[in-house]
Design a protein around this motif. Sequence first.
Motif, mmCIF file in Angstrom:
data_model
loop_
_atom_site.group_PDB
_atom_site.id
_atom_site.type_symbol
_atom_site.label_atom_id
_atom_site.label_comp_id
_atom_site.label_asym_id
_atom_site.label_seq_id
_atom_site.Cartn_x
_atom_site.Cartn_y
_atom_site.Cartn_z
ATOM 1 N N ARG A 80 -20.190 74.015 20.722
ATOM 2 C CA ARG A 80 -18.638 73.632 20.827
ATOM 3 C C ARG A 80 -17.885 74.575 21.342
ATOM 4 N N ALA A 129 -16.008 74.192 25.291
ATOM 5 C CA ALA A 129 -14.875 74.468 25.410
ATOM 6 C C ALA A 129 -14.487 75.423 26.532
ATOM 7 N N GLN A 188 -16.365 75.381 29.267
ATOM 8 C CA GLN A 188 -16.194 74.599 30.429
ATOM 9 C C GLN A 188 -15.315 73.557 30.686
ATOM 10 N N GLY A 189 -14.320 73.456 29.621
ATOM 11 C CA GLY A 189 -13.113 72.740 29.724
ATOM 12 C C GLY A 189 -13.414 71.193 29.201
ATOM 13 N N LEU A 190 -14.426 71.100 28.279
ATOM 14 C CA LEU A 190 -14.840 70.077 27.589
ATOM 15 C C LEU A 190 -14.058 69.873 26.427
ATOM 16 N N ARG A 191 -13.595 68.575 25.962
ATOM 17 C CA ARG A 191 -12.848 68.549 24.671
ATOM 18 C C ARG A 191 -13.511 67.508 23.845
ATOM 19 N N PRO A 192 -13.852 67.819 22.604
ATOM 20 C CA PRO A 192 -14.296 66.928 21.636
ATOM 21 C C PRO A 192 -13.079 65.577 21.481
ATOM 22 N N THR A 217 -12.850 63.411 23.740
ATOM 23 C CA THR A 217 -12.664 62.990 24.878
ATOM 24 C C THR A 217 -13.511 62.883 25.944
ATOM 25 N N ASP A 218 -14.164 64.140 25.990
ATOM 26 C CA ASP A 218 -15.380 64.509 27.023
ATOM 27 C C ASP A 218 -16.864 64.362 26.260
ATOM 28 N N TYR A 219 -16.771 64.233 24.769
ATOM 29 C CA TYR A 219 -18.081 64.039 24.048
ATOM 30 C C TYR A 219 -17.628 63.858 22.716
ATOM 31 N N GLU A 239 -17.794 64.759 19.128
ATOM 32 C CA GLU A 239 -18.155 65.885 18.301
ATOM 33 C C GLU A 239 -18.995 65.533 17.031
#
Length: 199
Positions: free
Chosen positions: A22, A26, A28-32, A34-36, A38
Amino acid sequence: MIAGELEPSIRNHSLRGFLFGRAHAAAQGLRPGTDYDEETMFLICALHDLGLAETASGPQRFELEGADAAAGFLEAHGVADERVDIVWDAIAAHTSGFSDSPVYRRRRPAAIWIAVSGIGFDVAGGPDDFPAGFADLVHDAYPRLGGTRALTAVIERQATAHPHKAPPGSLAGEILRLRHPELLPFSWDIVVDGSGWKD
């Protein structure tokens, strides 16, 4: 119930893998959400080493036994088939090294490669992979209890008891090859030599 089947060192490894994955996402700018997913990522991490439990006595390598056990557990608790398939795929391949491949990342849900990356950070990463103090917080909550060496010992113990679960090219097979070559039921050379092609 299911968490109690794993040694504390492995349970902590699984939860650290989630937290490290997690944090890496984060960064890498990836948001639970929205982007994956969780929750799916958590399920992958929490269940990924079920194949190392004492109850994992089936004939397959530990990754496949664990994937099957996780799928059975999730199905028994009403988890939908699509999510079960994602968790199964991730667990079955979590030692394959695919998670860094751009093609793998393009073809599989982000929850898989984020989870597998986090698990990998717990095995072969270090505190410098995260913001200052983050690893200390994670280790305060989930101590290493021997860390990767403890995990390796469990894999080795299972592989020495059941060498057929350590085929060539697998993580358990590599551990047997390096530490107990006398136990290998077969090697790649034996496979090739046994071929009817006589290569």
